[in-house]
Design a protein around this motif. Structure first.
Motif, PDB file in Angstrom:
ATOM      1  N   UNK A 107       0.807  -1.224   0.000  1.00 31.74           N
ATOM      2  CA  UNK A 107       0.000   0.000   0.000  1.00 31.74           C
ATOM      3  C   UNK A 107       0.838   1.272   0.000  1.00 31.74           C
ATOM      4  N   UNK A 108       2.061   1.206   0.518  1.00 36.83           N
ATOM      5  CA  UNK A 108       2.877   2.441   0.555  1.00 36.83           C
ATOM      6  C   UNK A 108       3.143   2.927  -0.868  1.00 36.83           C
ATOM      7  N   UNK A 109       3.338   2.002  -1.815  1.00 40.45           N
ATOM      8  CA  UNK A 109       3.533   2.461  -3.196  1.00 40.45           C
ATOM      9  C   UNK A 109       2.210   2.508  -3.970  1.00 40.45           C
ATOM     10  N   UNK A 110       1.270   1.612  -3.644  1.00 45.42           N
ATOM     11  CA  UNK A 110       0.054   1.579  -4.463  1.00 45.42           C
ATOM     12  C   UNK A 110      -0.910   2.727  -4.121  1.00 45.42           C
ATOM     13  N   UNK A 111      -0.939   3.153  -2.876  1.00 45.24           N
ATOM     14  CA  UNK A 111      -1.959   4.134  -2.473  1.00 45.24           C
ATOM     15  C   UNK A 111      -1.446   5.578  -2.483  1.00 45.24           C
ATOM     16  N   UNK A 112      -0.305   5.776  -3.126  1.00 48.87           N
ATOM     17  CA  UNK A 112       0.249   7.119  -3.307  1.00 48.87           C
ATOM     18  C   UNK A 112      -0.804   8.055  -3.900  1.00 48.87           C
ATOM     19  N   UNK A 113      -0.856   9.249  -3.406  1.00 55.18           N
ATOM     20  CA  UNK A 113      -1.767  10.308  -3.844  1.00 55.18           C
ATOM     21  C   UNK A 113      -3.228  10.024  -3.473  1.00 55.18           C
TER      22      UNK A 113
END
Ligand code: SF4
Length: 357
Positions: A107-113
């Motif tokens: 989630x740290x990279x997928x939920x960016x923005x």
């Protein structure tokens, strides 16, 4: 300036015009994006559901020129079990996703923005550099993974176009929220495609940001278009682990092709979903039985933290000979002979199986 605002500006600066194949120009400088099943219609200055593709003065922009994750992983970690067994895959990921799964393990990279806490920094890199990393390390596969590759398909194709003349095979590790247009666009460059099928209940699929039918259509189309496809279901207690739901998944997959490998993998609490316990091994064993009873020839259990078990091995569908013995992400023995069973000569369905590991 908050870190999330800085990141938004940084990502907007690292974009390219979206591929014409993935763009429809509409009235009043609106654009329609075809990179994923959402088919967003995006007004001037706005972004799509994924937040990383946006309309800049009537032009659809797509992410380019960076990675947020870059590793050489065993291909078994994708997981792809019937492609280049025992080989490494250069694995890169960017930022953002068109879903918002509450149990996302990236989630740290997928939920960016989308989620202010998800701040992963991009590392700037060229397609040439990525391909030279693969060639100098003699890695036969490059995979777009970690975040959803469909939303960054344009830049992946830039990389894969350079990789292919070096004999490198390319793949996507995806949620399957595709469109026929994006599959046509990537097909000349992508041969391997892993899809997550996260359940068989449309209401719950929508709670993750997806539509079940779109994923089912993608799986059928991928097989028709002769991508090498493997399917993963993360079995989450209380979410998708009922016998009825697992049966519906397995029957659907077997109806598409009994040779589609189905990976049933264990959930571990993460992100917003911290209530359910990790998936018990008995649940995975039940899923495995359901898969084989439905007619699937290759059902694997995974994510069991190094616990050795027979259902991570590949056996010959005809004579039950052990073909590929695995332990976690390692191939301990590959007994295939030219991609075939050494005992009865039955071919194993897959891709790149004749290459020595
Ligand atoms: S990739 Fe999907 S979510 Fe993103 S803008 Fe395009 S259609 Fe919308």
């Amino acid at each position: 300036m908050p870190a999330s605002t800085q990141l938004k500006e940084l990502l907007a600066d690292n974009t390219m015009p979206a591929a014409p194949e993935l763009t429809i120009m509409e009235k009043n400088q609106r654009v329609r994006c075809l990179a994923c099943g959402h088919r967003c219609r995006i007004g001037l200055g706005k972004s799509g559901v994924c937040r990383v593709r946006f309309n800049d003065n009537g032009q659809l922009r797509a992410p380019a020129g960076y990675v947020a994750g870059l590793n050489v992983d065993p291909i078994e970690k994708k997981p792809l079990y019937h492609a280049f067994p025992g080989c490494d895959a250069l694995s890169f990921g960017m930022l953002g996703c068109d879903y918002h799964c509450s149990f996302c393990q990236n989630w740290i990279s997928s939920q960016t923005l989308r989620d202010k806490r998800a701040v992963a920094m991009p590392n700037f890199v060229t397609p040439e550099k990525l391909v030279s990393l693969a060639t100098t390390n003699n890695v036969p596969v490059i995979v777009s993974t970690y975040n959803e590759p469909l939303i960054t398909a344009d830049w992946a194709v830039e990389i894969f176009k350079l990789a292919k003349p070096h004999g490198i095979t390319c793949g996507f590790v995806s949620n399957g929220n595709a469109t026929p247009e994006v599959l046509e666009y990537i097909r000349p460059y992508v041969d391997l495609y892993k899809v997550d099928l996260k359940g068989f209940d449309d209401k719950r699929y929508r709670s993750l940001g997806g539509v079940l039918q779109t994923v089912l259509d993608t799986i059928r189309l991928l097989v028709q278009m002769e991508f090498w496809v493997e399917v993963v279901t993360l079995v989450v207690p209380g979410f998708n682990d009922s016998t009825q739901e697992l049966q519906r998944i397995a029957e659907f997959l077997a109806g598409v092709s009994p040779d589609l490998p189905w990976h049933v993998t264990a959930f571990h609490p993460d992100y917003h979903m911290t209530d359910p316990s990790p998936t018990p091994i008995n649940t995975l064993l039940r899923a495995h039985d359901i898969g084989t009873q439905a007619g699937l020839n290759y059902v694997y259990m995974g994510n069991l933290a190094g616990r050795k078990h027979a259902f991570e091995d590949t056996r010959c569908v005809k004579c039950d000979e052990l073909l590929i013995e695995r332990h976690g992400f390692s191939v301990e023995k590959n007994r295939l002979r030219d991609g075939r069973c050494p005992k009865c000569n039955t071919p194993l369905p897959g891709f790149g199986l004749t290459r020595p590991s």
